[in-house]
Design a protein around this motif. Structure first.
Motif, short mmCIF file in Angstrom:
data_model
loop_
_atom_site.label_atom_id
_atom_site.label_comp_id
_atom_site.label_asym_id
_atom_site.label_seq_id
_atom_site.Cartn_x
_atom_site.Cartn_y
_atom_site.Cartn_z
N SER A 45 68.64 -17.43 -22.46
CA SER A 45 68.80 -17.75 -23.88
C SER A 45 67.65 -18.65 -24.29
O SER A 45 67.21 -19.51 -23.55
N GLY A 46 67.16 -18.42 -25.51
CA GLY A 46 66.08 -19.27 -26.04
C GLY A 46 64.80 -19.20 -25.24
O GLY A 46 64.13 -20.22 -25.06
N HIS B 111 61.13 -19.05 -24.34
CA HIS B 111 59.92 -19.44 -25.06
C HIS B 111 58.76 -19.51 -24.08
O HIS B 111 58.83 -20.20 -23.06
N TYR C 106 59.94 -21.54 -20.85
CA TYR C 106 61.13 -22.40 -20.96
C TYR C 106 62.28 -21.56 -21.49
O TYR C 106 62.12 -20.73 -22.38
N PHE C 107 63.48 -21.82 -20.94
CA PHE C 107 64.65 -21.09 -21.37
C PHE C 107 65.90 -21.84 -20.95
O PHE C 107 65.85 -22.83 -20.19
N SER C 108 67.03 -21.37 -21.45
CA SER C 108 68.33 -21.88 -21.02
C SER C 108 69.04 -20.80 -20.23
O SER C 108 68.93 -19.61 -20.55
N LYS D 280 72.80 -19.71 -19.23
CA LYS D 280 74.14 -20.05 -19.69
C LYS D 280 75.16 -19.03 -19.21
O LYS D 280 74.84 -17.92 -18.79
N GLN E 37 75.64 -24.40 -20.14
CA GLN E 37 74.26 -23.95 -20.13
C GLN E 37 73.39 -25.00 -19.48
O GLN E 37 73.74 -26.20 -19.45
N ARG F 101 69.19 -26.19 -18.92
CA ARG F 101 67.79 -25.99 -19.29
C ARG F 101 66.99 -25.66 -18.04
O ARG F 101 67.21 -26.20 -16.97
N GLU G 283 63.69 -12.06 -21.33
CA GLU G 283 64.07 -11.91 -22.74
C GLU G 283 65.51 -12.33 -22.90
O GLU G 283 66.32 -12.28 -21.97
N ASP G 284 65.86 -12.78 -24.11
CA ASP G 284 67.21 -13.26 -24.40
C ASP G 284 68.25 -12.18 -24.10
O ASP G 284 68.03 -10.99 -24.39
#
Length: 407
Positions: free
Chosen positions: A37-38, A40, A48-50, A52, A57, A59, A75-76
């Motif tokens: 998720s998220g 970048h 960087y991503f989360s 979850k 979740q 980081r 990808e998300d």
């Protein structure tokens, strides 16, 4: 106030650093499953991503050195397995996972990478049929990009030598698998651009696993195929193997041997078609010659019938007939003209003053000025008059005048 002798006092940095060491010692490197998720990608190349699940979740950071080795694009929404070190980001005191490896869960990394690249290149239109180039029917020189020691090159040379021997084959040798093979394949394709007389390129290798065919599922090779100076015929793997290179190529063949079959026509078939064409040409020439011979015979016979002496005699007969017709027409026209002239003369004679005078009338003029006397007022007593009768002119003098009164 705290008692320093009984309770230790830490700075924030000391506490965070201690917790970071504690996590490293007690937890260490672990595998975690979750959903991305998220995502970048920073300009530095770090990702960087989360990570979850339904209730929590975490980081995560994947640094550039590890990100370069990814075979797919994070990808998300993608469920992944992440191997990393549990740590604290000291600047903010946040718990994070420093990722070392990412693997998609539920499907292989290479399969996912293939699907992602396929969708992206398809969206760009690189697979569209409108940009596919037609293969030359009889190439003058063929370039082959493959391993110089693999079975594919032997199959290609055997098939091309059997189908159309004598066709020049230019081999651009390259590795076809392993790390960096995609760059070598692209360089081999680009090297053929300097050979302007290469009008067809064969990109080939034998079958293998998805890992073996990895180089042919790369964007590097795909872009090299698109910019190739000549149509690219791709024969990679077995019939069931479909690679990104196959989709970008101008034509796909199921195997290297099949690619060689498609590249060149069969010499024997070509020869048979040439012989058949020659026979058709001979028949057409013979038919045309026969037609012209018959036409010449007809023209010759017609010329004999219309020889100069015969034509002169025919024209003489036509001339005499025309002469007689002209004479008849001239006589008829003269007769009609004479009759018309007599008719007009009769009319003119009937209107002539002389004809009137012969019936007893006279034409009276004044002698001094020749004025015609039409009434009693035109001549007085003693005037000299000239009287014209049918046979003579009379000179008279008016002795008296008397007006005639009609009853």
């Amino acid at each position: 106030m705290p008692n320093p002798e009984r309770e230790p006092v830490y700075t924030v940095a000391q506490l965070v650093a201690g917790l970071k060491r504690l996590l490293a010692e007690r937890v260490g490197r672990i595998w975690v499953v979750g959903e991305l998720s998220g995502v970048h990608v920073a300009r530095s190349g770090h990702i960087y991503f989360s990570l979850k699940d339904d209730s929590s979740q975490l980081r995560c950071a994947l640094f550039r050195s590890a990100a370069r080795g990814l075979a797919f694009e994070p990808e998300d929404g993608l469920e992944v397995l992440v191997q990393g070190d549990v740590s604290l980001y000291e600047a903010r005191g946040e718990l994070q996972l420093v990722a070392r490896r990412l693997e998609p869960r539920g499907q292989g990394v290479l399969q996912l990478a293939f699907e992602q690249l396929r969708q992206r290149l398809e969206a760009e239109g690189l697979f569209d049929a409108v940009r596919k180039r037609a293969l030359p029917p009889l190439p003058e020189r063929i370039g082959v990009v493959t391993s110089p020691t693999g079975a594919a090159i032997h199959d290609i040379l055997e098939v091309t030598g059997r189908r159309f021997p004598g066709t020049p084959i230019v081999i651009a040798p390259t590795r076809v698998q392993g790390d960096g093979a995609e760059d070598e394949i692209a360089a081999a394709l680009d090297s053929l651009a300097v050979l302007a007389d290469v009008d067809l390129i064969l990109l080939a290798r034998g079958g293998g696993s998805l890992e073996d065919l990895r180089a042919f599922n790369s964007e590097t090779v795909a872009r090299a195929i698109i910019r190739a100076p000549a149509p690219v015929l791709c024969g990679v793997g077995h019939e069931v193997d479909v690679t990104i290179a196959d989709l970008c190529a101008d034509l796909r063949a199921p195997t290297p041997s099949a690619a060689a079959e498609l590249a060149l026509p069969d010499r024997e078939v070509f020869r048979s078609e040439l012989v058949a064409s020659w026979q058709r040409l001979r028949r057409a020439m013979r038919a045309n010659l026969d037609h012209n011979t018959q036409r010449f015979a007809r023209e010759r016979d017609a010329l004999r019938v219309l020889a100069p002496t015969a034509r002169v005699a025919t024209q003489r007969v036509r001339f005499h007939a025309a002469e007689r017709a002209l004479q008849r027409a001239a006589r008829l026209a003269a007769d009609r003209s004479r009759a018309r002239l007599a008719e007009l003369a009769g009319r003119l004679d009937s209107l002539s003053p002389l004809s009137v005078l012969s019936r007893g009338y006279a034409l009276v003029r004044r002698s001094d000025d020749g004025t015609i006397v039409r009434s009693v007022g035109d001549a007085g007593v003693g005037d000299a008059l000239s009287v014209r009768v049918a046979e003579a002119d009379l000179e008279v003098s008016v002795k008296a005048s008397q007006r005639i009164v009609e009853s």
